[in-house]
Design an enzyme around this catalytic site. Structure first.
Site, PDB file in Angstrom:
ATOM      1  N   ASN A 384       0.826  -1.197   0.000  1.00 38.07           N
ATOM      2  CA  ASN A 384       0.000   0.000   0.000  1.00 38.07           C
ATOM      3  C   ASN A 384       0.869   1.259   0.000  1.00 38.07           C
ATOM      4  OD1 ASN A 384      -2.012   1.860   0.198  1.00 38.07           O
ATOM      5  ND2 ASN A 384      -3.029   0.927   1.933  1.00 38.07           N
ATOM      6  N   ASP A 385       1.633   1.459   1.057  1.00 35.74           N
ATOM      7  CA  ASP A 385       2.418   2.690   1.162  1.00 35.74           C
ATOM      8  C   ASP A 385       3.396   2.878  -0.004  1.00 35.74           C
ATOM      9  OD1 ASP A 385       1.161   3.257   3.551  1.00 35.74           O
ATOM     10  OD2 ASP A 385       2.657   2.166   4.723  1.00 35.74           O
ATOM     11  N   VAL A 386       3.963   1.759  -0.510  1.00 35.23           N
ATOM     12  CA  VAL A 386       4.997   1.897  -1.540  1.00 35.23           C
ATOM     13  C   VAL A 386       4.421   2.273  -2.900  1.00 35.23           C
ATOM     14  CG1 VAL A 386       6.606   0.347  -0.393  1.00 35.23           C
ATOM     15  CG2 VAL A 386       5.012  -0.572  -2.081  1.00 35.23           C
ATOM     16  N   ALA A 425       2.048   2.946   7.299  1.00 32.08           N
ATOM     17  CA  ALA A 425       2.270   4.338   7.661  1.00 32.08           C
ATOM     18  C   ALA A 425       0.974   5.029   8.090  1.00 32.08           C
ATOM     19  CB  ALA A 425       2.909   5.098   6.499  1.00 32.08           C
TER      20      ALA A 425
END
Lengths: 458, 95
Positions: A384-386, A425
């Protein structure tokens, strides 16, 4: 043992450690390097029993304590799931820092003449060792998700931290000045508190950098402990780890596009965030495994973006099966690996290596990013965050500035997710609401198995 | 040991530490961190040193605690690093 021979053994061990670090920086020699390090450490541990001037007090207790440490440490290291490895490293680092602080305290309490330089080194060891210990425990709790992974910021937090820091420094001066035992105890407690406060405001994505930094701290603690004990070996080994750890921390921060300064002093600058202002239910497009199979079947190029969710679901093998199936259909398949996919730099490579994914298919971020416009389907598995465009578009969000995989350039994006829950995050991902995004909810392994089955049926 | 000798050792070690890891690839960041972590477990050496000459109950218990912690750090660190690195070999690829 002759004191020259003893010193010579110390030198050999120090050389072993240098070769270990050198070996660990290249893939070919890494495993051998680690074994050389382990060999050196074993030799050093055995030699200390034969040190010139050894008193041979407590020998039995020492051996039992070492045996106990082995009984605790080895199974933990052997049984830990690869996904949980970062927090285990954090924990090992913390106990090392704690041990160094205890060693200095024991030496300080022993009856002998105190000189100022040794007391300063003791103070350094106690302060930094305690910070490393309590800080590592907090990183462990964050990574294990026992506590929240979001930055923990409370009103007036920075003043509390500043006050603790000033208190710690003041007490340090007091210890050096008075040479008493009570001030040293207070110093230890204040440092433990500071370690907690220092790590609490660090956001989930920055935790690996903090682990690396605390690792360097522990190295320096050991070096200072070496000064207290008058041991060249400890000075050399501790300094090596301190120096290489500092470089490694900077490299990691650079790979993640984070400023080291910002990470470290987040404690002083972090502001309470407005938590998910747009938490309302917004329309997303979700699809069935069959829809996904059809999309994949008619693609020419597919990029798989694996994330921590893949590892948690133990879906490495299933994803490889899917990739093999697509390759057999003549579809070009690659894995786009973000430098910090998983929890730490290089973590995802370890996880996929465990599932025997051929190394050539793992493509690093810089190489895969320019190919997204020619890619028909991107399959985001538990990441998700990447891939979150907020890293580019939303200044002030915790991951702003982190390089991301530009999956929005591709024709279609498929997210395999358990829920709409944000990533590690803790930030909302706009890409989930994009028109070309399809979501397939469920456990990554189950979803992938269904996709594989429908692909076989096509 | 004189302070200047210790300073010399310290400064040279800093440079070696910088030098040996300056070209590591991202793939190896995690194992390298873990390996360096195991190396500072060498504080076990110091822990045994202080336990060896300890004569009071307080210092003995503290140093025994330090030995347990340091052993976990050192032994656990090397074992987990080896497990990680084991996975990098035996693949069809260049590594």
């Amino acid at each position: 043992m002759n004191s020259n021979l003893y010193a010579l053994i110390g030198l050999v061990v120090a050389v072993c450690f240098i070769m270990a670090l050198k070996g660990l920086s290249a893939p070919k020699s890494a495993r051998r390097g680690n074994l050389i390090g382990a060999f050196g450490a074993t030799v050093a541990t055995l030699s200390v029993f034969f040190a010139p001037g050894a008193q041979h007090h407590n020998t039995l207790a020492i051996i039992i304590a070492v045996a106990f440490g082995v009984i605790v440490g080895v199974p933990a290291a052997r049984k830990v799931q690869m996904t949980q490895m970062p927090q285990l490293v954090a924990l090992f680092n913390g106990v090392g820092g704690g041990a160094a602080a205890l060693v200095s305290i024991v030496e300080y309490l022993s009856p002998h003449e105190k000189n100022t330089a040794a007391t300063i080194a003791t103070v350094f060891t106690v302060v930094v060792g305690s910070i490393s210990f309590s800080g590592s425990v907090i990183t462990f709790l964050k990574l294990q998700e026992i506590m929240t992974t979001r930055p923990v910021v409370f009103p007036g937090g920075r003043f509390v931290i500043a006050a603790t820091l000033i208190g710690t420094l003041g007490t340090a001066v007091w210890v050096v000045h008075s040479g008493g035992n009570t001030p040293l105890l207070i110093l230890g407690l204040l440092s433990l508190l500071f370690g907690v406060l220092f790590v609490l405001p660090v956001g989930g994505a920055d935790v690996p950098i903090v682990i690396s930094l605390l690792n360097a701290f522990t190295g320096l603690t050991v070096a200072a402990g070496g000064y207290v004990l008058n041991s060249t070996l400890l000075i050399v080994a501790g300094t090596l780890v301190g120096a290489s750890g500092t470089i490694l921390t900077r490299l990691m921060a650079a790979a993640m596009g984070r400023s080291l300064f910002g990470t470290l002093f987040g404690a002083f600058t972090a502001k309470p965030q407005d938590v998910a202002a747009a938490g309302e239910a917004r329309p997303v497009k979700s699809g069935s495994p069959d829809d996904v199979a059809i999309l994949l079947n008619y693609a020419q190029r597919v990029v798989i973006v694996p994330g921590f969710g893949l590892a948690v679901a133990q879906a490495q093998h299933t994803v490889r099966e899917l990739a093999d199936l697509l390759t057999a259909k003549g579809i070009d398949v690659a894995y786009g690996i973000h430098p910090v996919a998983g929890r730490m730099p290089g973590h995802m490579n370890v996880l996929l290596a465990e599932a025997n994914v051929p190394y050539e298919q793992l493509v690093e971020m810089e190489e895969v990013n320019p190919t997204f416009p020619q890619t028909d389907v991107v399959l985001v598995v538990g990441a998700n965050d990447v891939v979150n465009p907020a890293a580019k578009t939303t200044p002030g969000c915790p991951i702003y500035g982190m390089p991301i995989l530009d999956v929005s350039q591709a024709g279609n994006v498929i997210f395999l997710k358990r829920s709409m829950r944000p990533g590690f995050a803790g930030i909302e991902n706009e890409l989930l609401y994009d028109a070309k995004t399809t979501l397939l909810f469920g456990d990554a392994k189950e979803s992938l198995t269904k996709v594989v089955n429908s692909l076989k049926a096509l | 040991m004189s302070s200047i000798v210790i300073l010399t050792i310290f400064v040279l070690s800093v440079f070696i530490g910088f030098e040996v890891v300056s070209k590591v690839s991202t793939t190896l960041h995690t194992p390298l961190m873990s390996g360096a972590n195991a190396i500072h477990g060498i504080i076990l050496f110091g822990a045994i040193m202080v336990a060896d000459k300890s004569t009071t109950t307080l210092t003995t218990s503290l140093s025994i605690a330090a030995i347990v912690l340091a052993t976990v750090n050192m032994v656990g660190g090397f074992v987990v690093t080896d497990r990680m690195l084991e996975m990098f070999k035996g693949k069809g690829g260049k590594k």
